[in-house]
Design an enzyme around this catalytic site. Structure first.
Site, short mmCIF file in Angstrom:
data_model
loop_
_atom_site.label_atom_id
_atom_site.label_comp_id
_atom_site.label_asym_id
_atom_site.label_seq_id
_atom_site.Cartn_x
_atom_site.Cartn_y
_atom_site.Cartn_z
N THR A 40 -39.44 -37.55 -33.41
CA THR A 40 -38.98 -38.20 -33.34
C THR A 40 -39.33 -38.38 -34.63
O THR A 40 -40.67 -37.60 -35.43
CB THR A 40 -40.05 -39.74 -33.59
OG1 THR A 40 -39.39 -40.96 -33.52
CG2 THR A 40 -41.49 -39.83 -33.32
N ASN A 92 -31.15 -36.60 -30.69
CA ASN A 92 -32.10 -35.96 -30.17
C ASN A 92 -31.77 -35.34 -28.85
O ASN A 92 -30.45 -35.01 -28.60
CB ASN A 92 -32.77 -36.22 -29.53
CG ASN A 92 -32.58 -38.20 -28.94
OD1 ASN A 92 -31.89 -38.80 -27.79
ND2 ASN A 92 -32.90 -39.30 -30.21
N HIS A 124 -28.26 -36.30 -27.23
CA HIS A 124 -27.58 -37.21 -27.98
C HIS A 124 -27.61 -37.75 -29.42
O HIS A 124 -28.20 -37.00 -30.40
CB HIS A 124 -28.44 -38.38 -27.62
CG HIS A 124 -28.46 -39.52 -28.30
ND1 HIS A 124 -27.04 -41.27 -28.30
CD2 HIS A 124 -29.22 -40.20 -29.03
CE1 HIS A 124 -27.31 -41.76 -28.97
NE2 HIS A 124 -28.57 -41.43 -29.64
N THR A 151 -39.38 -38.52 -29.31
CA THR A 151 -38.62 -38.92 -29.77
C THR A 151 -38.89 -40.23 -28.52
O THR A 151 -38.92 -39.63 -27.10
CB THR A 151 -37.00 -38.61 -29.65
OG1 THR A 151 -36.70 -40.25 -29.26
CG2 THR A 151 -36.96 -37.65 -28.36
N SER A 152 -38.97 -41.44 -28.87
CA SER A 152 -38.28 -42.81 -28.39
C SER A 152 -37.41 -42.46 -26.99
O SER A 152 -37.15 -43.40 -26.30
CB SER A 152 -38.74 -43.77 -28.89
OG SER A 152 -37.82 -44.09 -29.55
N GLU A 153 -36.29 -41.83 -27.58
CA GLU A 153 -34.81 -42.07 -26.69
C GLU A 153 -35.06 -41.18 -25.58
O GLU A 153 -34.27 -41.15 -24.56
CB GLU A 153 -33.84 -41.89 -27.90
CG GLU A 153 -33.21 -43.14 -28.62
CD GLU A 153 -32.29 -42.95 -29.12
OE1 GLU A 153 -31.00 -43.56 -28.80
OE2 GLU A 153 -32.15 -42.28 -30.32
ZN LIG Z 1 -29.67 -42.59 -30.87
#
Ligand SMILES: [Zn+2]
Length: 351
Positions: free
Chosen positions: A122, A107, A172, A151-153
Site C-alpha cells: 500500500t 495493485n 487491478h 495493499t488493503s485491496e
Molecule cells: Zn482501485
C-alpha cells in the site's frame, strides 16, 4: 463423442501429477494442446515448460502458510520469487507509464503456491516499486513477509483466487477509458475487434467501498465466466490462468478497445460489426486457449447482441406536457416525427 482435450486440460493433468500423455486413443487435441504435448516430449519430463521458465505460478512448491516461518522466509527470498518480484515491478511500471494508475492506486497479486500470494504494498506508486516492497500473504490476507504493509485491496484479489482456482495472477488499476465505461455503467459492446473477443470476457460489478469483503465478493461472483471485471465507479480487475503479464495484457486490450469504440462512435457513421459466424470462429479460438466466456455454446442468433449499448448522445424531443418545451417554443410535430424516424433507423442499423 470423442473427447476434446485442450491445453487447459493438459496443464491441469500436469499440475495434478498425472501423465499428460496417457490420453484416450480417440482423444481430439486442440492445436495448442498438440504443441504442449510436443513440448513435453521434448523436455522428456512431465513438468510444464512454462514452469521451467519461471513464468507459471502453478503450485510446484510445497511451501504453504502452514510451513515454518523460516521456510516461508527462505521461499520469499528465493530466486524464483525474486524473478516474480521483478516482474511485478515491471508490470507496475507499465501500468504507470500508460496512465492506468494514479497516486498510489492499483495493485498486483501472483499466487506462488497453494495458499501463498505475492502482492504489491500500500502507499507506493506502482510506477516506482522495488522488489523489496512486495509482500507475502495467505489467502485470508494475513501478511507473512515484506517490510511494507500489503495493499488493503488484496482481499478482492484473494477472493478472486479462492473462487477461481485457475487464477494465478490478478491486476487491478484505473485505466481512464475502461473506467469511464464502468462509471457510466455501460458494458463495452461486442463484435467489433477480434483481440477483445478472444482475450477478454467482461462483466460489471456494482459499486461498494474498495477493500471491503463485500466488494471482493461481488467481483468474485463474476470470475467463473469472466476474466475482466469492470468495477462500477472505480476501475478494472483482470485475472489470468497463465501469468501476471497475461493478466496485464487483458488490461491493455480492454483499454485500447474502449478507446477505439469511443472514437468509432464519434465519426458520424454507424459502426460496422462482425457477423455472428465470424464471432463464433473467434470463440472457438478463445475456448482452445482456456479463456472463459459465458457465450460458449450459445446459438449464433444469440451472439453479437449489444442490447443495452447505445452509442453517443441522442437528442431528446420534449414531450407535449413538458413546460420547458413551451418556454423554448412548441416543437414542430412534423420535425419531431422525422427526428424519431431517423433515430430509430440509426438504432436499428447498429443493433
Ligand atoms: Zn482501485
Amino acid at each position: 463423442m470423442k473427447p476434446v482435450i485442450s491445453v487447459r486440460d493438459l496443464e491441469e493433468m500436469v499440475r495434478n501429477g498425472k501423465d499428460a500423455r496417457s490420453l484416450p486413443e480417440d482423444a481430439l487435441l486442440t492445436p495448442s494442446a498438440r504443441d504442449f504435448l510436443r513440448d513435453l516430449e521434448g523436455t522428456g519430463n512431465l513438468k510444464s515448460p512454462r514452469a521451467d521458465a519461471g513464468r507459471s505460478t502453478a503450485p510446484a512448491t510445497p511451501v504453504t502458510s502452514r510451513s515454518s516461518r523460516a521456510e516461508i522466509e527462505a521461499f520469499f527470498n528465493s530466486p524464483k520469487i525474486h524473478a516474480l518480484k521483478l516482474q511485478i515491478c515491471e508490470i507496475g511500471r507499465r501500468l504507470w507509464q500508460r496512465a492506468y494508475v494514479d497516486g498510489n492506486g492499483g495493485n498486483i497479486a501472483v499466487r506462488v503456491s497453494e495458499d501463498l500470494v505475492l502482492c504489491t504494498p500500500t502507499l507506493v506508486s506502482k510506477g516506482f516499486m522495488k522488489p523489496e516492497d512486495t509482500c507475502f500473504v495467505d489467502l485470508e490476507g494475513n501478511q507473512f513477509c515484506g517490510t511494507k504493509k500489503r495493499t488493503s485491496e488484496i482481499l478482492m484479489h484473494l477472493q478472486i483466487m479462492k473462487r477461481q482456482p485457475r487464477a494465478v495472477a490478478t491486476v487491478h488499476c484505473h485505466p481512464p477509458y475502461a473506467t469511464g465505461f464502468a462509471v457510466a455503467g455501460v458494458e463495452p459492446p461486442t463484435c467489433m475487434i477480434p483481440e477483445f473477443e478472444v482475450f477478454a470476457s467482461v462483466a460489471i460489478a456494482p459499486y461498494r467501498t474498495p477493500g471491503t469483503p463485500e466488494m471482493g465478493k461481488l467481483v468474485a461472483d463474476l470470475v467463473d465466466q469472466h476474466n475482466t471485471i469492470l468495477m462500477a465507479n472505480h476501475g478494472v480487475v483482470t485475472w489470468s490462468h497463465n501469468d501476471v503479464e497475461d493478466a496485464y495484457f487483458k488490461m491493455e486490450i480492454l483499454e485500447a478497445y474502449c478507446r477505439t469504440v469511443l472514437v468509432a462512435t464519434q465519426l458520424g457513421k454507424p459502426v460496422n460489426t462482425m457477423t455472428a459466424a465470424q464471432l463464433q470462429d473467434l470463440l472457438k479460438i478463445k475456448q482452445s486457449l482456456g479463456i472463459p466466456d459465458p457465450r460458449f455454446g450459445l446459438k449464433e442468433c444469440e451472439l453479437c447482441d449489444n442490447e443495452g449499448w447505445r452509442p453517443g448522445v441522442t437528442c431528446a424531443v420534449a414531450g407535449p406536457g413538458d413546460g420547458s418545451a413551451a418556454a423554448a417554443g412548441a416543437p414542430d410535430p412534423e420535425a419531431e416525427k422525422l427526428v424519431q424516424a431517423i433515430t430509430e433507423q440509426i438504432m436499428s442499423s447498429q443493433r
